[in-house]
Design a protein around this motif. Structure first.
Motif, PDB file in Angstrom:
ATOM      1  N   ASP A  76       7.893   6.393  -7.445  1.00  0.00           N
ATOM      2  CA  ASP A  76       7.646   5.890  -8.562  1.00  0.00           C
ATOM      3  C   ASP A  76       7.785   4.796  -8.684  1.00  0.00           C
ATOM      4  N   ILE A  77       7.679   3.838  -8.614  1.00  0.00           N
ATOM      5  CA  ILE A  77       8.665   1.863  -8.285  1.00  0.00           C
ATOM      6  C   ILE A  77       6.864   1.687  -8.050  1.00  0.00           C
ATOM      7  N   ALA A  78       7.044   0.350  -8.614  1.00  0.00           N
ATOM      8  CA  ALA A  78       6.099  -0.771  -8.672  1.00  0.00           C
ATOM      9  C   ALA A  78       6.846  -2.587  -8.048  1.00  0.00           C
ATOM     10  N   MET A  79       6.107  -2.700  -7.246  1.00  0.00           N
ATOM     11  CA  MET A  79       7.074  -4.148  -6.454  1.00  0.00           C
ATOM     12  C   MET A  79       5.694  -5.284  -6.592  1.00  0.00           C
ATOM     13  N   ALA A  92      13.035  -0.111  -2.716  1.00  0.00           N
ATOM     14  CA  ALA A  92      11.993   0.517  -2.212  1.00  0.00           C
ATOM     15  C   ALA A  92      11.341   1.288  -2.021  1.00  0.00           C
ATOM     16  N   GLY A  93      12.769   1.639  -0.517  1.00  0.00           N
ATOM     17  CA  GLY A  93      12.298   2.889   0.418  1.00  0.00           C
ATOM     18  C   GLY A  93      11.186   1.406   2.185  1.00  0.00           C
ATOM     19  N   ALA A  99       0.943  -1.211  -0.055  1.00  0.00           N
ATOM     20  CA  ALA A  99      -0.198   0.289  -0.141  1.00  0.00           C
ATOM     21  C   ALA A  99       0.501   1.451   0.129  1.00  0.00           C
ATOM     22  N   MET A 100       2.083   1.000   0.757  1.00  0.00           N
ATOM     23  CA  MET A 100       2.643   2.308   0.960  1.00  0.00           C
ATOM     24  C   MET A 100       3.812   2.652  -0.850  1.00  0.00           C
ATOM     25  N   ILE A 101       3.889   1.381  -1.278  1.00  0.00           N
ATOM     26  CA  ILE A 101       4.530   1.692  -2.593  1.00  0.00           C
ATOM     27  C   ILE A 101       3.595   1.968  -3.878  1.00  0.00           C
TER      28      ILE A 101
END
Ligand SMILES: Nc1ncnc2c1ncn2[C@@H]1O[C@H](COP(=O)(O)OP(=O)(O)OP(=O)(O)O)[C@@H](O)[C@H]1O
Ligand SMILES: [Mg+2]
Lengths: 280, 371
Positions: free
Chosen positions: B76-79, B50-51, A175-177
C-alpha cells in the motif's frame, strides 16, 4: 549556403561508391530477370546482352499456369509465418528473462543462443534428417515448422532482448507498486511497449523463413508440401528441354512477395535491427 | 497513514555490501528525507522499503508488520520515480487511474478519483494526452498525481525533481510541501540536494557510504551537526573549516589559527571546551556567521568578534554577497550585505558570531562538546 567544390566532389564519390555496390548486388538479379524473359533458344546465346532479342512473358505464364505454383506459395507462407509465430512464443519470455533477471551463467547462455544461430542447417543436414525421420516428422508441415521455429528463435530472442533492454525498468516497477504482479506488469506494460519490436522481429523472421531452403529441401519430398523456395526446383524437372528460363521466371515470382513485404514494412524491420544493435 | 521502522538494514549486491546496517523510524504523517552524496545508498534503501530490492539482512516494518517478504503491490505504497515512469502507452487519465483499476475499484469511483487528482494538480486539460505530449514539469505533476490518486498509506520519492530546471524545481518543491501539509501522509523522500532536504523535511537522515551519520530535524542538523561531514553537507555555501588550536591567550581560552590570529571563545564555550585545552581542532564557521550584517538575534550578543578579511573574489547574489577570502591560512567564504560595494584587493570588516561556531576533532571529525 553554397557547397564548396570539395564537398561536392566528396558527395559525388559517395554516390559513385553506392552505384558500384548497387550494381554488384543488383547484377545477378538483373541477369535473373533477363533470363526469365528469354525464349529457350536465346538462353545459351554466347554474346552477353541484358535485353534479349525476342523478349517474352511466356515463361511467366507457364509458371503461373502450373497448378502447383499457388500451392508452393501457400506452403511458403504457412511455414514462414508458423516459424515466426512459434519463435515469438518462445523468444518473448526468454528475451524478457534475459533482459531483466540476473542468474548464474547468463552470459554463456546468451552467447550459446547466438552460437546456435550460427550453425547452418547445412552442416547438420544428415543427422537432422535422420533424427526427424526416426521420430516420424518428415514430410509434414508440423515437423518442418518445428525446425523453422528452432532456427528463428535465437535471432528473435536477441532482437527482442535488445528492444526490451530499451524499456526502462522503472515502468514495470511502477506497475508492480501500482498493484500488478510481475507477470501482470509484463502483460500490461512490457508487452504493449514491445509491440514495435515484436512486429519487426516477426516480419524479419517471416521473410527469412520465406527464403529458407535447406530445411524444407531435406524434410519435404512431396511437392504438395513444399514451399516456393524448394518448389522452384521442380520446374527444372517438369520441362525436358532447357528449363533455365522457366526456372528464372519462377525465381523472380518467388522473391516478389518478400520484396513487397519488405518495402511495405521496412520501417518496422529497420527499427528492430537498429534497436537490437544500439541498445543490445 | 503509516509508521515505518528500519532495523539493522543491510543490502549486498553479490559480495559487495552497500548499506551497512542502518536504523531509523518514520513516524505517522512525518516527511522524512534521506540525503547524502551520490552512491551512498539512498535509492537502494528506498527501493528496499518499496519492495523493489530484496533485503539482505535486517528488518523493515510498516505499521508494525514485517514487510521484508511482502511484494510491492501489497505494501500500500506509491512511488514517484526520478524518470517519472509514466506508462507511455496510456493517456494521462489512464496513468492516474491505473493503480485504482489494478485494485478493482469500480469505474465511476476511478473517474471521480482521477478528476479530483487532476483538480488538485491542475492537470485537467492534460487528461487525454499521452506522456510524450507533456513537458517535463507536466510529467512531474502527472507522476505525483498517479501517486496521490491511490491515497496510499506511504509515499516514496526518489529524486523526483532532479530532471527539472532550477526554477521549476523550486516551484514543484513548494507544491510537494503544500500537498504534504494538505494530506499529511507519511513520506520518505530521497535527494542529494541539501536545500531540498532542508526545505521539505520534518526530519532528515544523513547517509554516507551506506551508514547513517545523523538523524534529526533540519534545525538540529544545521545547528548541532554531530560531525564535520554533516556540518559540511548541510548548509549552502558550505561551512568553512580552519585548522586551529585551542590555546590560552591573554589568560583566556581562545582559538589560535596557524598564522597566529586568535579569536576569543564565549564564556559558555570556555566551559564546555575546558577538557580539550591545548588540543589541535578544526574550527567551523558558516558563511552567514562570518558577516557584516547584524540580525535580531546576534545584535549586541556577547559572541560577536570583529575582524578584517581580505576580499579576493566577489559573488553578488542580490540579497547578499559572497566574499571569497582567507582566514587563518585557509580559504573561506563569508556572506555579507548585498549592497556592499566590494573590490578585490581591499579589506572588509566583518564579525564572527562565535556562539554559532563549532569545533571538530581534526582526526575523527566528531564535533567537540562538553564532556
Ligand atoms: N543493481 C546493483 N548492482 C550492484 N551495485 C549496485 C546496484 N545498484 C546500486 N549499486 C551500488 O550501490 C551503491 C548505492 O547505490 P544507490 O543507487 O543506492 O546510490 P544513491 O545514494 O541513490 O546515489 P545517487 O545519488 O547517485 O542516486 C552504489 O555504490 C552503487 O554502485
Ligand atoms: Mg539514487
Amino acid at each position: 549556403m553554397r557547397m564548396s567544390t570539395k564537398q561536392r566532389l566528396g558527395d559525388a564519390g559517395t554516390y559513385l561508391a553506392y552505384l558500384v555496390v548497387c550494381l554488384f548486388f543488383a547484377g545477378p538479379l538483373l541477369w535473373l530477370i533477363s533470363l526469365s524473359i528469354r525464349t529457350a533458344a536465346e538462353v545459351y546465346v554466347s554474346d552477353i546482352r541484358l535485353w534479349p532479342q525476342n523478349p517474352t512473358l511466356d515463361n511467366y505464364f507457364s509458371v503461373l499456369g502450373n497448378q502447383l505454383f499457388p500451392r508452393y506459395l501457400w506452403n511458403g507462407l504457412l511455414l514462414s509465418v508458423a516459424g515466426a509465430f512459434g519463435a515469438m512464443l518462445f523468444a518473448t519470455p526468454a528475451a524478457y528473462a534475459l533482459s531483466r533477471f540476473e542468474f548464474p551463467a547468463k552470459r554463456p547462455v546468451m552467447i550459446g543462443i547466438l552460437a546456435f544461430q550460427m550453425i547452418s542447417p547445412l552442416v547438420i543436414m544428415v543427422p537432422l534428417y535422420r533424427y526427424m525421420d526416426r521420430i516420424g516428422l518428415t514430410d509434414s508441415h508440423f515437423g518442418a515448422s518445428m525446425l523453422y521455429i528452432a532456427v528463428a528463435a535465437p535471432l528473435f530472442t536477441w532482437m527482442l532482448k535488445g528492444f526490451i533492454d530499451g524499456i526502462p525498468r522503472s515502468l514495470e516497477e511502477a506497475a508492480m507498486i501500482d498493484g500488478c504482479t510481475r507477470f501482470g506488469a509484463f502483460l500490461r506494460v512490457i508487452m504493449p511497449l514491445s509491440l514495435p519490436g515484436l512486429t519487426s522481429a516477426f516480419v524479419l523472421n517471416a521473410i527469412l523463413g520465406w527464403s529458407q531452403f535447406i530445411i524444407p529441401f531435406i524434410l519435404l519430398s512431396k511437392p504438395a508440401l513444399q514451399p516456393i523456395a524448394v518448389g522452384i526446383f521442380n520446374f527444372q524437372g517438369t520441362y525436358n528441354t532447357t528449363s533455365t528460363q522457366v526456372l528464372a521466371a519462377a525465381s523472380v515470382l518467388s522473391i516478389v512477395p518478400a520484396i513487397v513485404t519488405f518495402l511495405v514494412l521496412q520501417r518496422f524491420i529497420i527499427g528492430a535491427l537498429t534497436a537490437g544493435a544500439v541498445k543490445g | 497513514m503509516a509508521e515505518v521502522s528500519v532495523r539493522k538494514l543491510i543490502k549486498r549486491f553479490g559480495q559487495f555490501e552497500v548499506v551497512h546496517g542502518i536504523d531509523f523510524d518514520v513516524t505517522d504523517g512525518e516527511f522524512m528525507v534521506l540525503v547524502g552524496p551520490s552512491g551512498c545508498g539512498k535509492s537502494t534503501t528506498l527501493r528496499m522499503i518499496a519492495g523493489l530490492e530484496t533485503v539482505s539482512d535486517g528488518e523493515i516494518s510498516i505499521n508494525g508488520e514485517l514487510v521484508n517478504d511482502v511484494p510491492p503491490r501489497d505494501r500500500d505504497i506509491a512511488m514517484v520515480f526520478q524518470d517519472y515512469a509514466l506508462y507511455p502507452h496510456m493517456s494521462v487519465k489512464q496513468n492516474l487511474g491505473f493503480g485504482l483499476k489494478m485494485r478493482d475499484m469500480p469505474r465511476a469511483k476511478i473517474e471521480e478519483a482521477v478528476q479530483r487528482t487532476a483538480d488538485i494538480l491542475q492537470i485537467r486539460e492534460l487528461l487525454d494526452r499521452k506522456p510524450k505530449q507533456l513537458s517535463g514539469g507536466q510529467r512531474q505533476r502527472v507522476a505525483i498525481g498517479r501517486a496521490i490518486a491511490r491515497e496510499p498509506q506511504l509515499f516514496l520519492f526518489d529524486e523526483p525533481l532532479s530532471n527539472l530546471d532550477a526554477k521549476l524545481r523550486v516551484e514543484m518543491r513548494t507544491q510537494i510541501k503544500r500537498l504534504h501539509i494538505a494530506f499529511n501522509a507519511t513520506s520518505i523522500y530521497v535527494t542529494h540536494d541539501q536545500t531540498e532536504a532542508m526545505t521539505l523535511a520534518d526530519r532528515i537522515v544523513v547517509l554516507r557510504g551506506g551508514v547513517i551519520e545523523q538523524v534529526g530535524t533540519p534545525d538540529q542538523l544545521y545547528n548541532h551537526p554531530v560531525n564535520r561531514f554533516v556540518a559540511g553537507f548541510i548548509g549552502s555555501p558550505t561551512m568553512n573549516f580552519i585548522d586551529a588550536e585551542l590555546a590560552e591567550s591573554a589568560g583566556e581560552a581562545s582559538i589560535v589559527f596557524n598564522d597566529g590570529q586568535t579569536l576569543p571563545l564565549t564564556a559558555a564555550q570556555r566551559q564546555s571546551y575546558a577538557s580539550h585545552k591545548g588540543q589541535k581542532v578544526l574550527f567551523g564557521v558558516r558563511p552567514e556567521h562570518l558577516t557584516n550584517v547584524f540580525t535580531a538575534e546576534n545584535r549586541g550578543g556577547a559572541g560577536l568578534v570583529p575582524i578584517e578579511i581580505p576580499v579576493e573574489i566577489v559573488e553578488p547574489l542580490g540579497a547578499d554577497t559572497l566574499v571569497f577570502s582567507k582566514l587563518g591560512g585557509s580559504e573561506i567564504v563569508s556572506r555579507v550585505a548585498g549592497s556592499a560595494d566590494l573590490r578585490p584587493g581591499t579589506r572588509i570588516p566583518v564579525h564572527v558570531d562565535m556562539s554559532r561556531t563549532h569545533l571538530f576533532d581534526p582526526e575523527t571529525g566528531v564535533r567537540l562538546t562538553a564532556t
